[in-house]
Write a protein that holds these residues in place. Structure first.
Motif, PDB file in Angstrom:
ATOM      1  N   ASP A 174       0.770  -1.171  -0.052  1.00 37.22           N
ATOM      2  CA  ASP A 174      -0.166   0.074  -0.061  1.00 37.22           C
ATOM      3  C   ASP A 174       0.759   1.362   0.028  1.00 37.22           C
ATOM      4  N   ALA A 175       1.988   1.025   0.327  1.00 35.98           N
ATOM      5  CA  ALA A 175       2.850   2.173   0.712  1.00 35.98           C
ATOM      6  C   ALA A 175       4.432   1.985   0.404  1.00 35.98           C
ATOM      7  N   PHE A 176       5.246   2.814  -0.012  1.00 35.22           N
ATOM      8  CA  PHE A 176       6.544   2.687  -0.636  1.00 35.22           C
ATOM      9  C   PHE A 176       7.497   3.775   0.106  1.00 35.22           C
ATOM     10  N   VAL A 177       8.369   3.132   0.863  1.00 36.23           N
ATOM     11  CA  VAL A 177       9.466   4.005   1.295  1.00 36.23           C
ATOM     12  C   VAL A 177      10.712   4.050   0.899  1.00 36.23           C
ATOM     13  N   LEU A 178      11.220   5.016   0.240  1.00 36.30           N
ATOM     14  CA  LEU A 178      12.644   5.020  -0.400  1.00 36.30           C
ATOM     15  C   LEU A 178      13.489   5.619   0.770  1.00 36.30           C
ATOM     16  N   TRP A 179      14.458   4.675   1.245  1.00 36.70           N
ATOM     17  CA  TRP A 179      15.525   4.997   2.273  1.00 36.70           C
ATOM     18  C   TRP A 179      16.718   5.276   1.355  1.00 36.70           C
ATOM     19  N   GLY A 180      17.077   6.180   1.051  1.00 36.04           N
ATOM     20  CA  GLY A 180      18.368   6.585   0.087  1.00 36.04           C
ATOM     21  C   GLY A 180      18.364   5.677  -1.162  1.00 36.04           C
ATOM     22  N   SER A 181      17.258   5.975  -2.096  1.00 40.60           N
ATOM     23  CA  SER A 181      17.518   5.148  -3.348  1.00 40.60           C
ATOM     24  C   SER A 181      16.649   6.092  -4.428  1.00 40.60           C
ATOM     25  N   ASN A 182      17.153   6.523  -5.476  1.00 41.17           N
ATOM     26  CA  ASN A 182      16.684   7.429  -6.443  1.00 41.17           C
ATOM     27  C   ASN A 182      16.180   6.442  -7.571  1.00 41.17           C
ATOM     28  N   MET A 183      15.322   5.500  -7.331  1.00 40.11           N
ATOM     29  CA  MET A 183      14.692   4.461  -7.968  1.00 40.11           C
ATOM     30  C   MET A 183      14.352   4.866  -9.292  1.00 40.11           C
ATOM     31  N   ALA A 184      13.806   6.360  -9.678  1.00 34.14           N
ATOM     32  CA  ALA A 184      13.531   6.659 -10.632  1.00 34.14           C
ATOM     33  C   ALA A 184      14.489   6.610 -11.815  1.00 34.14           C
ATOM     34  N   GLU A 185      15.688   6.978 -11.516  1.00 36.93           N
ATOM     35  CA  GLU A 185      16.840   6.906 -12.287  1.00 36.93           C
ATOM     36  C   GLU A 185      17.670   5.716 -12.045  1.00 36.93           C
ATOM     37  N   MET A 186      17.650   5.038 -10.885  1.00 38.20           N
ATOM     38  CA  MET A 186      18.666   4.036 -10.892  1.00 38.20           C
ATOM     39  C   MET A 186      17.952   2.512 -10.956  1.00 38.20           C
ATOM     40  N   HIS A 187      16.647   2.518 -10.920  1.00 35.93           N
ATOM     41  CA  HIS A 187      15.963   1.151 -11.119  1.00 35.93           C
ATOM     42  C   HIS A 187      14.855   1.436 -11.862  1.00 35.93           C
ATOM     43  N   PRO A 188      14.924   2.112 -13.110  1.00 42.50           N
ATOM     44  CA  PRO A 188      13.619   2.638 -13.680  1.00 42.50           C
ATOM     45  C   PRO A 188      12.453   1.897 -13.995  1.00 42.50           C
ATOM     46  N   ILE A 189      12.870   0.600 -14.240  1.00 32.79           N
ATOM     47  CA  ILE A 189      11.858  -0.605 -14.668  1.00 32.79           C
ATOM     48  C   ILE A 189      10.947  -0.682 -13.248  1.00 32.79           C
ATOM     49  N   LEU A 190      11.744  -0.957 -12.206  1.00 31.40           N
ATOM     50  CA  LEU A 190      10.917  -1.309 -10.996  1.00 31.40           C
ATOM     51  C   LEU A 190      10.180   0.238 -10.524  1.00 31.40           C
ATOM     52  N   TRP A 191      10.714   1.248 -11.065  1.00 25.31           N
ATOM     53  CA  TRP A 191      10.314   2.366 -10.429  1.00 25.31           C
ATOM     54  C   TRP A 191       8.827   2.438 -11.218  1.00 25.31           C
ATOM     55  N   SER A 192       8.625   2.043 -12.622  1.00 28.99           N
ATOM     56  CA  SER A 192       7.493   2.258 -13.559  1.00 28.99           C
ATOM     57  C   SER A 192       6.541   1.141 -12.586  1.00 28.99           C
ATOM     58  N   ARG A 193       6.761   0.130 -12.085  1.00 29.41           N
ATOM     59  CA  ARG A 193       5.896  -0.814 -11.486  1.00 29.41           C
ATOM     60  C   ARG A 193       5.347  -0.040 -10.390  1.00 29.41           C
ATOM     61  N   LEU A 194       6.314   0.671  -9.572  1.00 24.64           N
ATOM     62  CA  LEU A 194       5.787   1.116  -8.121  1.00 24.64           C
ATOM     63  C   LEU A 194       4.928   2.382  -8.682  1.00 24.64           C
ATOM     64  N   VAL A 195       5.327   3.072  -9.683  1.00 25.27           N
ATOM     65  CA  VAL A 195       4.326   4.313 -10.089  1.00 25.27           C
ATOM     66  C   VAL A 195       2.909   3.640 -10.217  1.00 25.27           C
ATOM     67  N   SER A 335       9.754  -1.142   2.175  1.00 23.90           N
ATOM     68  CA  SER A 335      10.942  -0.261   2.232  1.00 23.90           C
ATOM     69  C   SER A 335      11.984  -0.722   1.361  1.00 23.90           C
ATOM     70  N   LEU A 336      12.476   0.337   0.493  1.00 27.02           N
ATOM     71  CA  LEU A 336      13.361   0.246  -0.537  1.00 27.02           C
ATOM     72  C   LEU A 336      14.750   0.898  -0.351  1.00 27.02           C
ATOM     73  N   TRP A 337      15.889   0.444  -0.449  1.00 30.21           N
ATOM     74  CA  TRP A 337      17.091   1.168  -0.328  1.00 30.21           C
ATOM     75  C   TRP A 337      18.387   0.671  -1.199  1.00 30.21           C
ATOM     76  N   THR A 338      19.075   1.591  -1.662  1.00 30.66           N
ATOM     77  CA  THR A 338      20.237   1.206  -2.161  1.00 30.66           C
ATOM     78  C   THR A 338      21.444   1.940  -1.668  1.00 30.66           C
ATOM     79  N   MET A 339      22.246   2.644  -2.463  1.00 37.60           N
ATOM     80  CA  MET A 339      23.554   3.145  -1.953  1.00 37.60           C
ATOM     81  C   MET A 339      23.393   4.240  -0.743  1.00 37.60           C
ATOM     82  N   GLY A 340      22.057   4.917  -0.779  1.00 35.32           N
ATOM     83  CA  GLY A 340      22.051   5.928   0.208  1.00 35.32           C
ATOM     84  C   GLY A 340      22.057   5.294   1.668  1.00 35.32           C
TER      85      GLY A 340
END
Ligand code: SF4
Length: 810
Positions: A174-195, A335-340
């Motif tokens: 129901d909700a997504f929390v990006l902790w230090g992740s710019n998914m829109a640029e770094m994981h764009p395809i997963l971002w499109s599913r999230l959007v 909750s999603l995160w990457t390099m941040g």
């Protein structure tokens, strides 16, 4: 009728950890196009811009096609010019140097730096060659710069690496929390599913936390810009809020969780004589001790809304909204995160603090409730982590320190008892320091570009590489900054030019077939490792005493013992799905004899670690299965993949470990008692903070159009033209204060070096006052010269997200 048709075949994308599947079109021995694979569950026919231009990455005009050695007067010379040499000569010189170093100083004098961009069998073969063959644990992947903190977080909390959830959570949450992740640029395809979920599910919301504003903020319902390092406070505040509002799940905690605290005085992983390191007393020791729930509640009670808002500079209402979301029992949260979070001097802690929130509320291991660490590289999971290419690991989560684990490896690898060194090798940053200190004299880098990607290049990397006592080999398809800084360059086959397998962020293993031949004399990294292993007899590598324990190995080469022995060589290439056409294309030529069967042998041998080792639950399907499907998420049992781990009904291993478990219940079987660790860790300041002279924070990272150091994407004209240079993104008021206009050329200086570039105050990244962002893809502007080589002392991962700089007009 004679016209040749384009042949399309499935292949995973070469770039990010999303692991999209593409269809690669081959015509006349060249890849002529790629398209999103409509049969892929990951990307459902879509690719991002990098994926769409994959067909061009292999055809840069400066592609290397022969080995190149620095020579003068016909001989190797450290200060000589690169000259074309044969593979024979290249390996002769390299072997002479490696043997001399081994003889003089033992196995720690040599080492290899690899990558989460290696194929699974390349990583596995490197692990076997270095750890078993040369008895050195000096092997580390560039995943150390990328995912090591995530690994530390998983191992400490759950005892098994990699996420419990899958990408399917993107459609269930129901909700997504990006902790230090710019998914829109770094994981764009997963971002499109999230959007898609955000825009179609009623009440869905997106929270984005970062130290600067980036493209993912465009969708944020709650955008949070925090002061660097205070994410440690924010996570503890959320836990405090949950406890204060009695929103924790008492039963889940009692049944499934142990509460622990961690040693805090652990330093920053800098050289001991660095003044910034003065606090380190327990560096590297991550010991845990028990803590009661009340003690834990008291420890987090310090992190009140007012306190955290003041220090993090985040408005209180934004923090409270985030805490309320996690506390809401009706909301399923990913909750999603990457390099941040991973590139952080307290990366393991912050990974753990986010698990704490999910464990407190029981929101874990079920559809939609999912703490999910996204990976950077295409096979950070499959290669760097799963087959044991870290300096302390062996395949399938085994570690060199444990005798029982070494014994499993020695049995499967048919080694004399006592072959594997119990001492972990040098991690990525330490390796460079050891080269500079002449303690490690021979170094082989494959599939990455550390001279551009590593931290503190001027002080800690370049001097060691150019030291006459050291011999540096770089395998690369292009003359990267690393390659031209080496003594020997080995030309490498890329992506569709070799058989391959990657493992993506959701535990999905994907295979591909070689589509085209590599140009000139280029060879795959696997071929290079195996061929080089022919240069050593077991006596030279192990010593007579060890060989005496296996007399049948006397006089044999490492190649014969490691790669030709038993399991690896068992499979003739006709076995499985290889067609006559394949055979004609790749196997009638003796020089390409590392065809399908070697890869199959290595993979099947690796699978034995999953079933014969003490850490079960990684199980992969047999080699041939993967050529029929678009990948499977492990553990795979009887052909069935696993979408959510640790919950009965989804994970086949739960019942195996605890037959009493009822349907729907959780069992964290990575830990002996089946309980996960909730580990309290406090806020700790970073090693350096802006002051009078160096008055700005610097954060580095990537942009959508480029992959890592740009060595492939910068050779695609369309991607290069889209973003040709790395700019410094700056807040307009910081620029104004320094008399800097948009587009002006500036000098950026840290205590470690300077670079120049142009300023962008209106671009896609919008830092707050006091912080600048510079991407690292540009070989003309080596931003990592400026980066402090501080690491998380537990994971040894570098913090690329915060160091100090000053900026002036150039
Ligand atoms: Fe997919 Fe990542 Fe490749 Fe883009 S770069 S196509 S998101 S795998």
């Amino acid at each position: 009728d004679d016209e040749e048709e384009i042949r399309w075949d499935k292949i995973p994308c070469r770039f990010c950890g999303t692991g999209c599947s593409v269809l690669a079109g081959t015509l006349g021995g060249r890849i002529v196009g790629t398209q999103g694979d409509p049969d892929s569950e990951v990307n459902k026919g879509l690719n991002c811009i990098k994926g769409y231009f994959l067909s061009k990455i292999m055809y840069g005009r400066d592609r290397l096609t022969t080995p190149l050695l620095r020579k003068k007067d016909g001989k190797y010379d450290k200060n000589g010019k690169f000259e074309q040499v044969s593979w024979e000569e290249a390996f002769d010189v390299m072997a002479e140097k490696w043997k001399a170093a081994l003889k003089a100083k033992g196995p720690t004098a040599v080492g290899m730096f690899g990558s989460g961009q290696w194929t699974i069998w390349e990583g596995y073969a490197a692990s076997k060659f270095i750890k078993a063959g040369l008895r050195s644990n000096n092997l580390d992947p560039n995943a150390r710069h990328c995912m090591a903190s995530a690994v530390g977080g998983f191992m400490r909390a759950f005892g098994i690496d990699e996420p419990m959830g899958s990408y399917d959570d993107l459609e269930h949450a129901d909700a997504f929390v990006l902790w230090g992740s710019n998914m829109a640029e770094m994981h764009p395809i997963l971002w499109s599913r999230l959007v898609d979920t955000r825009l179609t599910r009623e009440g869905a919301e997106v929270h984005v936390l970062s130290t600067y504003k980036h493209r993912s903020f465009e969708l944020a319902d709650n955008g949070i810009i925090f002061e660097p390092q205070t994410d440690l406070m924010i996570a503890n505040y959320i836990a405090n809020y949950i406890i204060q509002h009695k929103a924790y799940d008492k039963k889940f905690l009692k049944d499934h969780v142990n509460i622990k605290k961690t040693l805090t005085d652990i330093g920053y992983g800098l050289r001991p004589d660095n003044p910034l390191e003065k606090k380190a007393k327990n560096s590297g020791k991550g010991k845990l001790s028990n803590m009661s729930f009340d003690e834990y509640a008291r420890a987090v009670s310090k992190y009140t809304l007012e306190y955290v808002s003041r220090h993090s500079k985040v408005p209180a209402d934004k923090l409270e909204r985030l805490a309320k979301l996690y506390a809401d029992p009706k909301k399923k949260i990913m909750s999603l995160w990457t390099m941040g979070m991973n590139q952080h001097t307290r990366g393991v802690w912050i990974n753990g603090l986010v698990y704490n929130i999910h464990l407190l509320t029981g929101k874990i291991s079920e559809p939609g409730n999912s703490p999910f660490s996204l990976t950077g590289q295409p096979s950070a999971c499959g290669t760097a982590r799963e087959v044991g290419t870290f300096a302390h690991r062996l395949p399938a989560d085994l570690v060199v320190k444990k005798e029982a684990h070494r014994k499993v490896a020695e049995k499967i690898w048919k080694l004399p008892e006592g072959t594997i060194n119990p001492k972990p090798g040098y991690h990525a940053v330490l390796m460079q320091r050891m080269i500079r200190d002449k303690k490690m004299n021979c170094y082989w880098q494959q599939c990455n570009n550390n001279m551009q990607a590593g931290p503190n290049i001027n002080e800690e990397i370049l001097p060691g590489w150019r030291d006459p006592d050291n011999f540096i080999t770089v395998s690369d398809p292009y003359p990267t900054v690393s390659a031209v800084s080496a003594d020997l360059i080995l030309p490498t086959a890329m992506w569709a030019e070799k058989e391959g397998a990657f493992g993506n962020a959701e535990r999905r293993t994907q295979f591909w077939r070689q589509q085209v031949d590599a140009p000139g004399e280029s060879k795959s990294d696997l071929w290079q490792i195996m061929e080089f292993s022919k240069r050593f007899t077991v006596e030279e590598a192990w010593g007579e005493d060890l060989v005496a324990r296996k007399p049948e190995y006397k006089g044999k080469t490492l190649y014969e013992v490691l790669f030709k022995n038993g399991q690896v060589n068992k499979f003739p290439y006709k076995d499985g799905t290889v067609t006559d056409e394949d055979e004609n294309r790749y196997h009638n030529d003796e020089s390409k004899h590392f065809g399908f069967y070697v890869q199959k042998g290595l993979f099947e041998e690796y699978r034995r670690f999953q079933t014969e080792g003490p850490k079960q639950g990684h199980n992969q399907a047999p080699f041939d299965e993967y050529h029929k499907v678009r990948g499977l998420r492990w553990p795979v049992v009887n052909g069935k993949e696993t979408l959510w781990r640790y919950r009965e009904g989804y994970d086949p291993f739960v019942k195996k470990y605890n037959p009493q478990v009822k349907k729907g219940d959780v069992y964290f079987y990575g830990k002996k008692d089946g309980k996960a660790n909730l580990i309290f860790a406090p806020y700790e300041p970073p090693p350096e903070v802006p002051g009078k002279e160096f008055d700005l924070w610097l954060c580095s990272g990537r942009v959508l159009e480029h992959w890592h150091t740009g060595s492939m994407t910068n050779r695609v004209p369309e991607l290069h033209r889209a973003v040709p240079d790395a700019l410094v993104y700056m807040n307009p008021s910081d620029a104004r204060k320094r008399g800097i206009r948009n587009g002006a050329k500036v000098k950026i200086t840290s205590p470690r070096g300077s670079i120049t570039t142009r300023v962008d105050v209106r671009g896609r990244n919008k830092p707050p006052k006091g912080l600048v962002f510079i991407p690292f893809f540009d070989a003309g502007r080596l931003v990592n010269k400026l980066i402090l080589d501080a690491t998380d002392p537990l994971s040894k991962e570098t913090d690329y997200k915060k160091c100090v700089v000053k900026i002036e007009l150039a």
